[in-house]
Design an enzyme around this catalytic site. Structure first.
Site, short mmCIF file in Angstrom:
data_model
loop_
_atom_site.label_atom_id
_atom_site.label_comp_id
_atom_site.label_asym_id
_atom_site.label_seq_id
_atom_site.Cartn_x
_atom_site.Cartn_y
_atom_site.Cartn_z
N LYS A 3 -12.05 -8.26 -22.57
CA LYS A 3 -13.46 -8.62 -22.56
C LYS A 3 -14.03 -8.22 -21.20
O LYS A 3 -13.40 -8.49 -20.17
CB LYS A 3 -13.61 -10.12 -22.79
N ASP A 39 -19.97 -3.46 -32.99
CA ASP A 39 -19.59 -4.73 -33.62
C ASP A 39 -20.89 -5.39 -34.07
O ASP A 39 -21.35 -5.19 -35.21
CB ASP A 39 -18.81 -5.59 -32.60
N LYS A 56 -16.20 -6.91 -39.42
CA LYS A 56 -16.00 -8.35 -39.50
C LYS A 56 -16.72 -8.85 -40.75
O LYS A 56 -17.95 -8.78 -40.83
CB LYS A 56 -16.62 -9.05 -38.29
N SER A 109 -7.26 -9.93 -28.19
CA SER A 109 -8.46 -9.92 -27.37
C SER A 109 -8.22 -10.84 -26.18
O SER A 109 -7.91 -12.01 -26.35
CB SER A 109 -9.64 -10.40 -28.22
N ASP A 134 -14.44 -4.77 -24.67
CA ASP A 134 -15.53 -5.33 -25.49
C ASP A 134 -16.52 -6.03 -24.57
O ASP A 134 -16.16 -6.98 -23.86
CB ASP A 134 -14.96 -6.32 -26.51
N GLY A 142 -12.06 -10.05 -35.19
CA GLY A 142 -11.63 -11.44 -35.33
C GLY A 142 -12.68 -12.38 -34.78
O GLY A 142 -13.45 -12.03 -33.88
C1 NPQ Z 1 -15.71 -10.15 -30.73
N1 NPQ Z 1 -14.00 -11.94 -31.05
O1 NPQ Z 1 -15.00 -9.26 -31.11
C2 NPQ Z 1 -15.39 -11.64 -30.94
C3 NPQ Z 1 -16.17 -12.51 -30.11
C4 NPQ Z 1 -15.99 -13.98 -30.20
C5 NPQ Z 1 -11.61 -12.08 -30.79
O2 NPQ Z 1 -12.99 -11.05 -29.24
C6 NPQ Z 1 -15.66 -18.88 -31.33
C7 NPQ Z 1 -15.90 -18.24 -32.53
C8 NPQ Z 1 -15.55 -18.16 -30.17
C9 NPQ Z 1 -16.05 -16.85 -32.54
C10 NPQ Z 1 -15.58 -16.03 -29.01
C11 NPQ Z 1 -12.94 -11.64 -30.28
C12 NPQ Z 1 -15.70 -16.77 -30.18
C13 NPQ Z 1 -15.94 -16.11 -31.38
C14 NPQ Z 1 -15.73 -14.65 -29.05
C15 NPQ Z 1 -16.10 -14.72 -31.38
O3 NPQ Z 1 -16.77 -9.84 -30.23
MG MG Z 2 -16.74 -7.68 -30.42
#
Ligand code: NPQ
Ligand code: MG
Length: 378
Positions: A173, A249, A273, A145, A199, A301
């Site tokens: 993102k 998500d 998740k 990501s 995303d 994640g």
């Molecule tokens: C998602 N994760 O899929 C999340 C969003 C996200 C890897 O894009 C700290 C803890 C910071 C959790 C930032 C990815 C974060 C977090 C983004 C989760 O939407």
């Molecule tokens: Mg997401």
């Protein structure tokens, strides 16, 4: 199993340790909801006479991804979740969600507690999480990501470095003002064969459908959570107006909500998740519901430490997980982790095969990054 050997299927909790750690990120991670520079994580250590188990709570330090945050998670675990588990005497991971059902919400808190019990139980039984889940692979393809960058040239450098490292899929993102231009630039630079997805973390409204349709020519694998968490019908309408497959998500909070979203036509793909849905067991059920409906899933994640990362690798190794997940190498986020690092091997992450999570916490590093420890007893 050898004759005469009894599989221990429950855990007698004598204490539970709630440990807060602070891990610096290797670089700031910017999403449509904010910029993170450190990870404030809550670890749950289940202690029993027969051994211990670890859980990781994926709540952020602020309610930006969902309403939970690390302080509310710790509070609800301490005040409402653990007393119910202690009162039950011996518990098996499969009973945890049921025992905690009277407490509304707080899926990330519940997931962390269930995970610690599951790890303790499987370590006692000598079974790996992957085997328990019915995983069919010993390594999983690794996606990454990529946060919002200050400029397109900078983004291209960051993506190039991840591709050099071996990542097999790139997720950008996006947010209003950072969508078509970065996607077009990445496509032009890295070509049509690159597995690419985006995303939005809820940053758009249905009124942006025309703008989002401008992503149609770029052959994205999916667009993840463009609209608000509770706008399931909006996602169904958007899915009719754009060609890019819609992936949910934040909106998918349970197996039931997954079934509803699929029935409404709100998603063609689901990001699973465990923290968001109350635990790994519910995550497995979501994968089953999706597969029964022909909907592909992948493992999301939440910037997990090695504890959650190992468990995610086991989940992602299950047969329903047909798209690369956000299960990156540890050094994507952390220079030093609290477990031996997960590394990329030919674009893949190895699935732990030891008992339970199959991941060992490094005591010295753990102590160094710990900011608070609280022990809860019956
Ligand atoms: C998602 N994760 O899929 C999340 C969003 C996200 C890897 O894009 C700290 C803890 C910071 C959790 C930032 C990815 C974060 C977090 C983004 C989760 O939407
Ligand atoms: Mg997401």
């Amino acid at each position: 199993m050898a004759p005469g050997r009894v599989t221990v299927r429950s855990v007698k909790l004598t204490a539970v340790e709630l440990r807060r750690i602070n891990l610096p990120l290797v670089a700031p991670f910017r999403t449509s909801f904010g910029t993170e520079v450190t990870k404030d994580a809550l670890l749950v250590r289940a202690i029993s006479p027969d051994g211990e188990g670890w859980g990781e709570c994926v709540a952020m330090d602020a309610p930006l991804y969902s309403y939970e945050y690390v302080e509310t998670a710790q509070d609800v675990i301490r005040r409402f979740l653990l007393p119910r588990l202690f009162a039950a005497g011996e518990v098996s991971a499969g009973q945890v969600a049921h025992l905690l059902e009277p407490i509304k919400g707080h899926p990330m808190a519940k997931a962390a507690v269930e995970m610690a019990v599951l790890d303790a139980e499987l370590r006692q039984a000598g079974q790996s999480l992957a085997t328990f889940f019915g995983a069919t692979r010993d390594r999983v393809p690794s996606g990454v990501s990529v946060g919002i960058q200050d400029s397109v040239p900078q983004l291209l450098d960051v993506v190039a470095a991840f591709l050099d490292a071996g990542y097999v899929r790139i997720k950008l993102k996006i947010e209003p003002g950072w969508d078509v231009e970065p996607v077009q630039a990445v496509r032009e630079r890295f070509g049509d064969d690159l597995l690419l997805q985006v995303d939005a973390n809820t940053a758009y409204t249905l009124g942006d459908a025309r703008q989002l349709a401008k992503l149609d020519p770029f052959d994205l694998l999916l667009i993840e959570q463009p609209l608000a968490e509770d706008d399931v019908r909006g996602h169904a309408e958007l899915a009719r107006r754009i060609k890019t497959p819609v992936c949910l998500d934040e909106s998918v909070t349970s197996a039931r909500s997954a079934a509803d979203a699929i029935a409404l036509g709100a998603c063609q793909i689901i990001n699973v998740k465990p923290g968001r849905v109350g635990g790994y067991l519910e995550a497995r059920r979501i994968a089953a519901v999706a597969a029964a409906n022909g909907v592909p899933v992948w493992c999301g994640g939440m910037l997990e430490t090695g504890i959650g990362r190992g468990a995610n690798a086991a989940l992602a190794a299950c047969p329903e997980f047909t798209l690369p997940g956000d299960v990156s190498a540890s050094d994507r986020f952390y220079a030093r982790d609290i477990t031996p690092p997960f590394v990329l091997e030919d674009g893949h992450i190895r699935v732990p095969d030891g008992p339970g999570l199959g991941v060992d916490v490094l005591p010295d590093i753990l102590e160094e990054v710990t900011v608070a420890v609280e022990t809860i007893r019956p």
